[in-house]
Design an enzyme around this catalytic site. Sequence first.
Site, PDB file in Angstrom:
ATOM      1  N   VAL A 275      39.276  41.947  35.558  1.00 21.07           N
ATOM      2  CA  VAL A 275      39.224  42.669  34.346  1.00 21.07           C
ATOM      3  C   VAL A 275      39.229  44.052  34.455  1.00 21.07           C
ATOM      4  CG1 VAL A 275      37.532  43.166  32.319  1.00 21.07           C
ATOM      5  CG2 VAL A 275      37.724  40.827  33.389  1.00 21.07           C
ATOM      6  N   HIS A 276      38.639  44.624  35.586  1.00 20.20           N
ATOM      7  CA  HIS A 276      38.784  46.003  35.837  1.00 20.20           C
ATOM      8  C   HIS A 276      40.180  46.514  35.996  1.00 20.20           C
ATOM      9  CE1 HIS A 276      37.387  49.926  37.519  1.00 20.20           C
ATOM     10  NE2 HIS A 276      38.002  49.548  38.604  1.00 20.20           N
ATOM     11  N   ILE A 277      40.778  45.989  36.865  1.00 22.61           N
ATOM     12  CA  ILE A 277      42.207  46.201  37.286  1.00 22.61           C
ATOM     13  C   ILE A 277      43.102  46.194  36.088  1.00 22.61           C
ATOM     14  CG2 ILE A 277      44.501  45.574  38.490  1.00 22.61           C
ATOM     15  CD1 ILE A 277      42.272  44.770  40.829  1.00 22.61           C
TER      16      ILE A 277
ATOM     17  N   ALA B  21      35.464  39.888  37.732  1.00 22.45           N
ATOM     18  CA  ALA B  21      35.009  41.220  37.080  1.00 22.45           C
ATOM     19  C   ALA B  21      36.206  42.252  37.549  1.00 22.45           C
ATOM     20  CB  ALA B  21      33.796  41.497  37.529  1.00 22.45           C
TER      21      ALA B  21
END
Lengths: 300, 213
Positions: free
Chosen positions: B171-173, B168
């Site tokens: 994906v955020h980065i 997750a």
Amino acid sequence: MALQSLDIIRRSATTLPEPQARGAHAGQVAKLIDVSKCIGCKACQVACMEWNDLRDEIGTCTGHYDNPHDLSDQSWTLMRFAEYENPKGDLEWLIRKDGCMHCADPGCLKACPSPGAIVQYANGIVDFHEENCIGCGYCVTGCPFNVPRISKKDHKAYKCTLCSDRVSVGLEPACVKTCPTGAITFGSKEDMQQHAAERIEDLKSRGFDQAGLYDPAGVGGTHVMYVLQHADQPQLYSGLPENPKISAMVGLWKGISKPLGLLAIIATAAAGFFHYIGIGPNETDEQDEEAARRELEKTP
Amino acid sequence: MSTERKRDEIVRYEPATRINHWIVAISFVLLALSGLALFHPALFWLTNLFGGGPWTRILHPFIGLVMVIAFVFLGAKLWHENVMQPRDWQWLRQIKDVVNNREDALPEVGKYNAGQKLLFYAIVLCLIGLLLSGIVIWRAYFAVYFSVEVIRFASLLHAFCAFVLICAIIVHIYAAIWVKGSVKAMTRGTVSYGWAWKHHRLWFREATRAQRK
């Protein structure tokens, strides 16, 4: 305890095979504990303390003969006394010498995250190399027999070494040497199985119909085996597990989840990278700034 | 200090929120590195970054507490912006438009889009799972209070939550790298009017209205 004169065939947290050329062609070793011959003298506990230079704290009486009352970093073997009333109404005193079973498929080794902290020698002994131990306690989590203990002083894991230092120079383990009744014997696993078969025959002739050898297949067999009067009910012997095996949760945790987890991470990162290469960034340009300003001017 | 800016900018994160975020982020990176080191033998060398295996084992749970406590503050500040709205489900249905940068086709977005909201919930759930299971497998202090079956389950749960969280956060980065101008929101605190208008139009209106008052 590090002992390089014995050949290491398996090492914890190591993905490639160990040197395989030297095997144990004379056969693997085993310790046979004949519970029916044990008189509960605890000489084996004393011999273990002496040879390994261990001194547990003086404990307190908890109402039974077990002393100390559990295995610890200073007590690698322990006589467990169980009182069993058989169907005839007679009392049987089932005294089991507890300690590491030296599994052929050791749960501790499977769970250990530190390379070389747990090893298995070609002769079957499973040994902890405390200098590599990081103190996480995963070996405790992995063990189907509840054997390893973490020291509160140095946070290292300890257990019976099967006297790997003595065995490597052709001596029997200290507990075997000292046992006054011959309840503990040591030799090649094959010889011990043969010896056990004779003992079981004798026990059966004395009315112990269910006498048998405890060498559980669920962990690939063990290098410490018991002759039990009631082999059909191993749990009578202070909770000896009936069908021990590496827990499915440990198997999952230390098996398929390792490659799957890494794969998931790599796949996620790769998806991001290729999205950037294939579709590209989402940028804000002058038109967007312009549109934003226009909208602001419109709103009162 | 000058209140005039070269370009029109909106404050997206106050200094306290930014510091809070980076405490969580730095602890997360340290936790991922030390946790992976103890998870896969191929990554055991990462323990060298922490002073060896025993130090990695000692530090990891304490850093974990830092992350969880820091996130409690961050989550408390941000959760009300992360409640799912009907428009968010529509946004998710059009995920193809999202990944293909066709933002004009999407419903207007508040301070956070549906992807960010789902990430928020994923983080909250993973952190709860990691905290509870982490306490159970914390050998030095707490493992003694739990049965071996519970410890085995917690070990597995800890690894599972960790992988979900790591993926997750990747994906955020990546989203921050992908949507240009996002990183500045968390480093300097501001975004341009155009950025807010393009990516978070409802929030843009709200924030500019508040700014003019």
